[in-house]
Design a protein around this motif. Structure first.
Motif, PDB file in Angstrom:
ATOM      1  N   ALA A 166     -10.170  -5.498 -49.041  1.00  0.00           N
ATOM      2  CA  ALA A 166      -8.907  -6.123 -48.640  1.00  0.00           C
ATOM      3  C   ALA A 166      -8.888  -6.462 -47.156  1.00  0.00           C
ATOM      4  O   ALA A 166      -8.132  -7.337 -46.725  1.00  0.00           O
ATOM      5  CB  ALA A 166      -7.747  -5.202 -48.985  1.00  0.00           C
ATOM      6  N   LYS A 167      -9.707  -5.770 -46.382  1.00  0.00           N
ATOM      7  CA  LYS A 167      -9.763  -6.011 -44.943  1.00  0.00           C
ATOM      8  C   LYS A 167     -10.973  -6.844 -44.545  1.00  0.00           C
ATOM      9  O   LYS A 167     -11.306  -6.948 -43.364  1.00  0.00           O
ATOM     10  CB  LYS A 167      -9.806  -4.681 -44.186  1.00  0.00           C
ATOM     11  CG  LYS A 167      -8.603  -3.777 -44.434  1.00  0.00           C
ATOM     12  CD  LYS A 167      -8.741  -2.463 -43.683  1.00  0.00           C
ATOM     13  CE  LYS A 167      -7.556  -1.554 -43.923  1.00  0.00           C
ATOM     14  NZ  LYS A 167      -7.676  -0.259 -43.188  1.00  0.00           N
ATOM     15  N   MET A 182     -11.762   2.850 -34.810  1.00  0.00           N
ATOM     16  CA  MET A 182     -10.985   3.035 -36.030  1.00  0.00           C
ATOM     17  C   MET A 182     -11.759   2.596 -37.267  1.00  0.00           C
ATOM     18  O   MET A 182     -11.634   3.207 -38.338  1.00  0.00           O
ATOM     19  CB  MET A 182      -9.663   2.267 -35.922  1.00  0.00           C
ATOM     20  CG  MET A 182      -8.645   2.674 -36.970  1.00  0.00           C
ATOM     21  SD  MET A 182      -7.114   1.711 -36.900  1.00  0.00           S
ATOM     22  CE  MET A 182      -6.525   2.155 -35.271  1.00  0.00           C
ATOM     23  N   SER A 183     -12.563   1.547 -37.162  1.00  0.00           N
ATOM     24  CA  SER A 183     -13.272   1.047 -38.342  1.00  0.00           C
ATOM     25  C   SER A 183     -14.448   1.936 -38.745  1.00  0.00           C
ATOM     26  O   SER A 183     -15.101   1.666 -39.757  1.00  0.00           O
ATOM     27  CB  SER A 183     -13.765  -0.380 -38.113  1.00  0.00           C
ATOM     28  OG  SER A 183     -14.840  -0.426 -37.208  1.00  0.00           O
ATOM     29  N   PRO A 234     -19.393   1.937 -42.142  1.00  0.00           N
ATOM     30  CA  PRO A 234     -19.601   1.867 -43.603  1.00  0.00           C
ATOM     31  C   PRO A 234     -19.068   0.597 -44.239  1.00  0.00           C
ATOM     32  O   PRO A 234     -19.512   0.218 -45.330  1.00  0.00           O
ATOM     33  CB  PRO A 234     -18.836   3.100 -44.118  1.00  0.00           C
ATOM     34  CG  PRO A 234     -17.817   3.401 -43.056  1.00  0.00           C
ATOM     35  CD  PRO A 234     -18.477   3.026 -41.757  1.00  0.00           C
ATOM     36  N   TRP A 235     -18.133  -0.091 -43.579  1.00  0.00           N
ATOM     37  CA  TRP A 235     -17.568  -1.297 -44.177  1.00  0.00           C
ATOM     38  C   TRP A 235     -18.585  -2.432 -44.282  1.00  0.00           C
ATOM     39  O   TRP A 235     -18.382  -3.388 -45.041  1.00  0.00           O
ATOM     40  CB  TRP A 235     -16.348  -1.781 -43.387  1.00  0.00           C
ATOM     41  CG  TRP A 235     -16.559  -1.905 -41.904  1.00  0.00           C
ATOM     42  CD1 TRP A 235     -16.239  -0.975 -40.956  1.00  0.00           C
ATOM     43  CD2 TRP A 235     -17.119  -3.018 -41.205  1.00  0.00           C
ATOM     44  NE1 TRP A 235     -16.568  -1.434 -39.701  1.00  0.00           N
ATOM     45  CE2 TRP A 235     -17.114  -2.689 -39.824  1.00  0.00           C
ATOM     46  CE3 TRP A 235     -17.617  -4.255 -41.590  1.00  0.00           C
ATOM     47  CZ2 TRP A 235     -17.585  -3.561 -38.839  1.00  0.00           C
ATOM     48  CZ3 TRP A 235     -18.096  -5.120 -40.621  1.00  0.00           C
ATOM     49  CH2 TRP A 235     -18.079  -4.773 -39.266  1.00  0.00           C
ATOM     50  N   ILE A 236     -19.682  -2.336 -43.546  1.00  0.00           N
ATOM     51  CA  ILE A 236     -20.686  -3.403 -43.586  1.00  0.00           C
ATOM     52  C   ILE A 236     -21.333  -3.496 -44.970  1.00  0.00           C
ATOM     53  O   ILE A 236     -21.645  -4.594 -45.450  1.00  0.00           O
ATOM     54  CB  ILE A 236     -21.749  -3.182 -42.494  1.00  0.00           C
ATOM     55  CG1 ILE A 236     -21.122  -3.376 -41.110  1.00  0.00           C
ATOM     56  CG2 ILE A 236     -22.934  -4.119 -42.674  1.00  0.00           C
ATOM     57  CD1 ILE A 236     -22.074  -3.160 -39.961  1.00  0.00           C
ATOM     58  N   HIS A 237     -21.510  -2.343 -45.645  1.00  0.00           N
ATOM     59  CA  HIS A 237     -22.144  -2.359 -46.969  1.00  0.00           C
ATOM     60  C   HIS A 237     -21.274  -1.674 -48.017  1.00  0.00           C
ATOM     61  O   HIS A 237     -21.762  -1.263 -49.064  1.00  0.00           O
ATOM     62  CB  HIS A 237     -23.508  -1.662 -46.910  1.00  0.00           C
ATOM     63  CG  HIS A 237     -23.485  -0.362 -46.155  1.00  0.00           C
ATOM     64  ND1 HIS A 237     -22.864   0.764 -46.637  1.00  0.00           N
ATOM     65  CD2 HIS A 237     -23.973  -0.038 -44.934  1.00  0.00           C
ATOM     66  CE1 HIS A 237     -22.995   1.747 -45.752  1.00  0.00           C
ATOM     67  NE2 HIS A 237     -23.657   1.293 -44.708  1.00  0.00           N
ATOM     68  N   SER A 238     -19.964  -1.552 -47.765  1.00  0.00           N
ATOM     69  CA  SER A 238     -19.073  -0.871 -48.699  1.00  0.00           C
ATOM     70  C   SER A 238     -18.540  -1.840 -49.751  1.00  0.00           C
ATOM     71  O   SER A 238     -18.344  -3.032 -49.492  1.00  0.00           O
ATOM     72  CB  SER A 238     -17.902  -0.234 -47.949  1.00  0.00           C
ATOM     73  OG  SER A 238     -16.984   0.352 -48.851  1.00  0.00           O
TER      74      SER A 238
END
Length: 355
Positions: A106-107, A173-174, A95-99
């Motif tokens: 921050a990451k 974890m990601s 989800p961090w790819i389009h979050s």
């Protein structure tokens, strides 16, 4: 039909299973593909780590397990090939790819797609070079434990520990970017070494050559018990600390695993990975019986496979445990392809006491 023809037919069937699964449900396919890939990767890297550990410590036990370990270590490049299909599903899995959440932002220096892909390529390059270098030195050596191999193994274990910790952060974890655990990399490395040990013991128990030294199977049982207890200690300690702190961004990883139907998978892992091995491996008679030890090693491998799904699936499907034909076909296809390649490597030369 020759053995080569049988292997080709089996490979074609496994590849067909993967293709059919991808066509049935592409999203569910990748949800099942990631843990199946992680399981196969763990067998290769865990075998490599065990080989390096034995080169440093010595002992007859490692010589008798060298053949299945080297066969698995030779497949490190194959795992890079198996990773390739995941490149088509990264936005679906991570989800961090389009979050746009602040905690993900921050990451962003670490969780960004170009850097993610570069790190993945670097991991496989390092692991492949370690495996190739180890095998080349071993092939040229005229002594049982050459100094160059011990030096490479000492450095290699450190590199393995660092890279598998980073890979665990990236690939597992990601999946839930707000969650973190400082013990997670060590837990993943220990689980891989447990899987590699169980694979080698299973193979060695079936190929029960008369040249095995007395008490070899007793040593195998003790090693399996040690790995199982270490894995259980790390897994329980991580859970206890996080659950006791009760911080929302930390317990989010455990909530679906203990409060939905995924808890039955968690319970099965506890039984297969710790409770059953702990109780049975206290018996010297079981540890000295090849058939019993083979069954226990197979049980641990099943537990490791379930643990791979435990690491991934509840995060991607937090509503509860579901099993579909896509899951089954994906599992059969991916693990089957790796197993066929391993069996082929394993059968290239007969197992001996020194190889």
């Amino acid at each position: 039909m020759t053995r080569t023809q049988r292997q080709l037919v089996a490979t074609a069937l496994c590849a067909t299973c993967v293709l059919v699964a991808a066509l049935l449900d592409s999203r569910e396919f990748f949800v099942a593909y990631l843990p199946a890939f992680l399981f196969c990767l763990g067998l290769s890297l865990g075998s490599m780590a065990n080989l390096m550990l034995h080169e440093i410590t010595g002992g007859q036990w490692g010589l008798t397990l060298r053949r299945p370990w080297t066969a698995a270590m030779r497949l490190v490049p194959l795992n890079a090939v198996l990773f390739a299909p995941l490149l088509f599903a990264l936005p679906r899995l991570y989800p961090w790819i389009h979050s746009t959440e602040s905690i993900v932002h921050a990451k962003a220096w670490w969780l960004n797609l170009p850097f993610f892909l570069a790190r993945a390529a670097l991991y496989f390059l390092i692991w492949s070079l370690l495996a190739w270098r180890w095998l080349s030195i071993a092939a040229r050596s005229t002594t049982a434990r050459p100094l160059a191999l011990r030096r490479l193994s000492a450095i290699g274990l450190i590199v393995y520990g660092l890279t598998i910790s980073l890979a665990a952060v990236d690939w597992i974890m990601s999946l839930l970017p707000q969650w973190y655990s400082t013990a997670f990399g060590l837990l993943i490395g220990t689980s891989q070494m447990l899987a590699g040990m169980a694979l080698a013991v299973l193979a060695r128990s079936y190929v029960h050559a008369p040249d095995l030294p007395p008490g070899a199977f007793n040593d195998f049982g003790n090693l399996l018990l040690m790995y199982a207890m270490t894995w259980a200690y790390l897994a329980f300690t991580q859970f206890l600390i996080i659950w006791a702190e009760d911080l929302p961004h930390e317990i989010a990883w455990y909530v679906p695993r203990v409060q939905t139907s995924w808890r039955w998978l968690t319970l099965a892992i506890v039984v297969l990975e710790f409770a059953l091995p702990f109780l049975l491996l206290l018996s010297r008679a079981i540890k000295r019986t090849p058939a019993a030890l083979a069954g226990l090693a197979a049980t641990l491998l099943v537990g490791q496979l379930l643990f791979s799904f435990h690491l991934v699936s509840p995060t991607l499907e937090p509503d509860g445990l579901t099993v579909s034909w896509t899951d089954v076909l994906t599992l059969i296809g991916v693990v089957g392809l790796w197993s066929i390649a391993w069996l082929r490597r394993f059968a290239e030369r007969p197992m001996t006491r020194s190889a």
